[in-house]
Scaffold this motif. Sequence first.
Motif, mmCIF file in Angstrom:
data_model
loop_
_atom_site.group_PDB
_atom_site.id
_atom_site.type_symbol
_atom_site.label_atom_id
_atom_site.label_comp_id
_atom_site.label_asym_id
_atom_site.label_seq_id
_atom_site.Cartn_x
_atom_site.Cartn_y
_atom_site.Cartn_z
ATOM 1 N N VAL A 24 20.338 -87.485 11.516
ATOM 2 C CA VAL A 24 19.856 -86.930 12.782
ATOM 3 C C VAL A 24 18.332 -86.991 12.825
ATOM 4 C CG1 VAL A 24 21.835 -85.377 13.032
ATOM 5 C CG2 VAL A 24 19.723 -84.503 12.050
ATOM 6 N N HIS A 25 17.797 -87.117 14.015
ATOM 7 C CA HIS A 25 16.332 -87.169 14.175
ATOM 8 C C HIS A 25 15.755 -85.758 14.287
ATOM 9 C CE1 HIS A 25 17.038 -86.424 18.449
ATOM 10 N NE2 HIS A 25 17.831 -87.468 18.500
ATOM 11 N N GLY A 26 14.453 -85.688 14.415
ATOM 12 C CA GLY A 26 13.768 -84.398 14.529
ATOM 13 C C GLY A 26 14.236 -83.641 15.768
ATOM 14 N N ALA A 27 14.148 -82.313 15.686
ATOM 15 C CA ALA A 27 14.703 -81.458 16.735
ATOM 16 C C ALA A 27 13.805 -81.450 17.975
ATOM 17 C CB ALA A 27 14.861 -80.039 16.214
ATOM 18 N N THR A 42 6.381 -81.493 8.935
ATOM 19 C CA THR A 42 7.586 -82.278 9.228
ATOM 20 C C THR A 42 8.563 -81.421 10.035
ATOM 21 O OG1 THR A 42 7.303 -83.537 7.200
ATOM 22 C CG2 THR A 42 9.495 -83.606 8.208
ATOM 23 N N VAL A 43 8.909 -81.897 11.211
ATOM 24 C CA VAL A 43 9.800 -81.159 12.123
ATOM 25 C C VAL A 43 11.217 -81.125 11.539
ATOM 26 C CG1 VAL A 43 10.808 -81.214 14.461
ATOM 27 C CG2 VAL A 43 8.412 -81.883 14.094
ATOM 28 N N MET A 44 11.918 -79.998 11.704
ATOM 29 C CA MET A 44 13.301 -79.868 11.215
ATOM 30 C C MET A 44 14.241 -80.828 11.965
ATOM 31 S SD MET A 44 14.509 -76.295 13.020
ATOM 32 C CE MET A 44 16.208 -76.626 13.361
ATOM 33 N N GLY A 45 15.397 -81.092 11.356
ATOM 34 C CA GLY A 45 16.399 -81.951 11.997
ATOM 35 C C GLY A 45 17.051 -81.251 13.181
ATOM 36 N N ASP A 46 17.573 -82.036 14.105
ATOM 37 C CA ASP A 46 18.102 -81.488 15.352
ATOM 38 C C ASP A 46 19.548 -81.017 15.171
ATOM 39 O OD1 ASP A 46 19.160 -81.228 18.047
ATOM 40 O OD2 ASP A 46 17.319 -82.233 18.694
ATOM 41 N N ARG A 47 19.734 -79.701 15.243
ATOM 42 C CA ARG A 47 21.083 -79.154 14.994
ATOM 43 C C ARG A 47 22.037 -79.490 16.138
ATOM 44 N NH1 ARG A 47 21.269 -73.570 17.313
ATOM 45 N NH2 ARG A 47 19.279 -73.366 18.396
ATOM 46 N N ILE A 48 21.517 -79.668 17.352
ATOM 47 C CA ILE A 48 22.415 -79.973 18.472
ATOM 48 C C ILE A 48 22.852 -81.444 18.413
ATOM 49 C CG2 ILE A 48 22.689 -79.921 20.979
ATOM 50 C CD1 ILE A 48 22.411 -77.132 19.640
ATOM 51 N N GLY A 92 20.657 -84.546 7.520
ATOM 52 C CA GLY A 92 19.334 -84.235 8.055
ATOM 53 C C GLY A 92 19.265 -82.943 8.844
ATOM 54 N N ALA A 93 20.391 -82.217 8.939
ATOM 55 C CA ALA A 93 20.345 -80.908 9.603
ATOM 56 C C ALA A 93 20.887 -79.874 8.617
ATOM 57 C CB ALA A 93 21.179 -80.913 10.872
ATOM 58 N N ASP A 94 20.408 -78.660 8.746
ATOM 59 C CA ASP A 94 20.815 -77.582 7.842
ATOM 60 C C ASP A 94 22.195 -77.073 8.262
ATOM 61 O OD1 ASP A 94 21.153 -75.113 6.565
ATOM 62 O OD2 ASP A 94 18.986 -74.727 6.532
ATOM 63 N N TYR A 95 23.182 -77.176 7.372
ATOM 64 C CA TYR A 95 24.561 -76.812 7.755
ATOM 65 C C TYR A 95 24.656 -75.352 8.187
ATOM 66 C CZ TYR A 95 25.269 -74.199 3.436
ATOM 67 O OH TYR A 95 25.170 -73.262 2.452
ATOM 68 N N ARG A 96 23.729 -74.493 7.696
ATOM 69 C CA ARG A 96 23.808 -73.065 8.056
ATOM 70 C C ARG A 96 23.503 -72.850 9.531
ATOM 71 N NH1 ARG A 96 19.787 -71.431 3.364
ATOM 72 N NH2 ARG A 96 18.905 -73.276 4.347
ATOM 73 N N HIS A 97 22.748 -73.795 10.122
ATOM 74 C CA HIS A 97 22.435 -73.686 11.556
ATOM 75 C C HIS A 97 23.614 -74.101 12.429
ATOM 76 C CE1 HIS A 97 17.952 -74.395 10.386
ATOM 77 N NE2 HIS A 97 18.378 -73.184 10.081
ATOM 78 N N LEU A 98 24.655 -74.678 11.799
ATOM 79 C CA LEU A 98 25.782 -75.222 12.569
ATOM 80 C C LEU A 98 27.034 -74.390 12.390
ATOM 81 C CD1 LEU A 98 25.374 -78.952 11.426
ATOM 82 C CD2 LEU A 98 24.285 -77.843 13.347
ATOM 83 N N SER A 99 26.900 -73.212 11.757
ATOM 84 C CA SER A 99 28.107 -72.538 11.280
ATOM 85 C C SER A 99 29.084 -72.170 12.405
ATOM 86 C CB SER A 99 27.737 -71.308 10.451
ATOM 87 O OG SER A 99 26.903 -70.489 11.211
ATOM 88 N N THR A 100 28.603 -71.734 13.566
ATOM 89 C CA THR A 100 29.554 -71.337 14.621
ATOM 90 C C THR A 100 30.303 -72.557 15.156
ATOM 91 O OG1 THR A 100 27.708 -71.400 16.166
ATOM 92 C CG2 THR A 100 28.416 -69.224 15.427
ATOM 93 N N GLY A 102 17.009 -86.104 25.088
ATOM 94 C CA GLY A 102 17.278 -85.343 23.860
ATOM 95 C C GLY A 102 17.961 -86.111 22.751
ATOM 96 N N TYR A 103 18.363 -87.341 23.007
ATOM 97 C CA TYR A 103 19.022 -88.141 21.963
ATOM 98 C C TYR A 103 18.271 -89.448 21.826
ATOM 99 C CZ TYR A 103 22.877 -84.874 22.460
ATOM 100 O OH TYR A 103 23.628 -83.739 22.497
ATOM 101 N N CYS A 104 17.866 -89.725 20.593
ATOM 102 C CA CYS A 104 17.136 -90.948 20.315
ATOM 103 C C CYS A 104 18.161 -91.966 19.823
ATOM 104 C CB CYS A 104 16.098 -90.593 19.253
ATOM 105 S SG CYS A 104 15.187 -91.926 18.636
ATOM 106 N N GLN A 105 18.366 -93.016 20.580
ATOM 107 C CA GLN A 105 19.299 -94.095 20.213
ATOM 108 C C GLN A 105 20.667 -93.565 19.777
ATOM 109 O OE1 GLN A 105 16.611 -95.982 17.465
ATOM 110 N NE2 GLN A 105 16.078 -97.500 19.014
ATOM 111 N N LEU A 106 21.254 -92.773 20.648
ATOM 112 C CA LEU A 106 22.583 -92.223 20.383
ATOM 113 C C LEU A 106 23.595 -93.355 20.180
ATOM 114 C CD1 LEU A 106 24.451 -89.736 20.275
ATOM 115 C CD2 LEU A 106 24.649 -89.865 22.760
#
Length: 415
Positions: free
Chosen positions: A18-21, A226-232, A252-260, A397-401
């Motif tokens: 994933v790219h930067g958030a 360095t910007v965090m990875g994009d959780r969305i 590239g994204a923190d799994y704890r941010h995706l828990s729900t 919001g999506y870079c080269q999806l």
Amino acid sequence: MSAFLVEGGRRLRGEVQVHGAKNSVLPILAAAILAPEECVIHNCPALSDVTASLEILHHLGCRVERTGDMVRVDASVLTRDEVPEDLMREMRSSVIFLGAVLGRTGRAVMSYPGGCELGPRPIDLHLAALRALGVEIQEEAGVLRCAGRLRGCDIALSIPSVGATENAMLAAVGAQGDTTITNAAREPEIVDLQRFLRALGADVRGAGSSVIAVRGGLPLHGGSYTVMGDRIVACTYLAAAAAAGGEVEVVGADYRHLSTVSAVLAEGGCVLRSGPDRIVLRGEAPLRAVCPIRTAPYPGFPTDAQAPVMAAFARGTGATVFVENIFDSRYRHVDELRRMGADIKVEGRVAVVCGVPALHGAGVRAHDLRGGAALVVAALGAAGESRITGLHHIDRGYCQLDEGLRGLGAAIRRV
Ligand code: UD1
């Protein structure tokens, strides 16, 4: 007019980075105005909203240089404190420049950002926070004229607005004295902004909790971040794998941010496992219905993931209820999903998704950013070809999806 052509029905397999958030990089770029030296920002995604932010910085007099995913912003000399209407209109979150410019210069003239595709988006909380910091704001004919000597204060937000929290933090860094922001938003992007501000020498604490404390007026310096990875974006790839089936590793994204979101997909029948910066989803589509999904401020289920996750549940068994609690008009993808054969009923804030055995490809149009991503998710799990237009929304919001999905074996191309 460009479009995505998607040939659905292929299982996804492989790894995607994933790219930067987006929601981190926009306030961070605005925050670079606070430091009178060069800031180097890494993991800066190639999104149209980033381009719009760089145009605003350039207009304000900053030296801006973009090389790949690195951006240099040198705000040693600011030549302007007003942002013209056309630049403000390009991006709804341009309102974040208000706090940053005021924090640096004590003056700012900007047009009212107005509504957007998600319905009315008021900025009353942003303005109340700035007024509390000592800014006088005159609103005339859609223009905000702001000036004042900023002084630290106590700010209590009536709702934990992400943008108002960020604007208050930026202005408070430039104010003399201590500020406390109560009922602050707790989103991970606020923590990222705090980390960046601290890298510049600011004293900001508490982000991630409901109370943020800022000791303002300290001299700031340049820095590298360095910007965090994009959780969305990560959630979108997970929803795509859940819709199409297969096994996908999102890095590239923190799994704890995706828990729900992970919990909902697991309840629907996917198997997930995670490491600190990655999450693996194995899906045997179709999904089975889950308990009601209610969007809420972080750490609740993110409103930005509602549409892509709904698209994954459109094909499946049983009925899943979605309740959108953050924005008024966030079901514009529903009519488009119906064109693909989805059975979804909407009543105010509630959408009831009755899973159908199969979706079919169709010509559909993105009306907003995450709703557009939802159409891609649904098309990947649908039989036959879909043509998705309105890509300018998705490109915000999506870079080269499409490239990321092709790497997972999807048949998607931009024409
Ligand atoms: C940010 C995100 C967006 C996400 C949203 C909610 C960025 C660039 N955008 O938007 O992707 O969907 O958080 O997680 O970070 N409100 C008011 N008055 C205000 C401000 C907000 O009434 O002054 C209301 C809004 O109408 C909305 C709610 O508060 O109903 C939450 O909005 P907010 O958290 O401010 O969202 P944004 O910062 O605009």
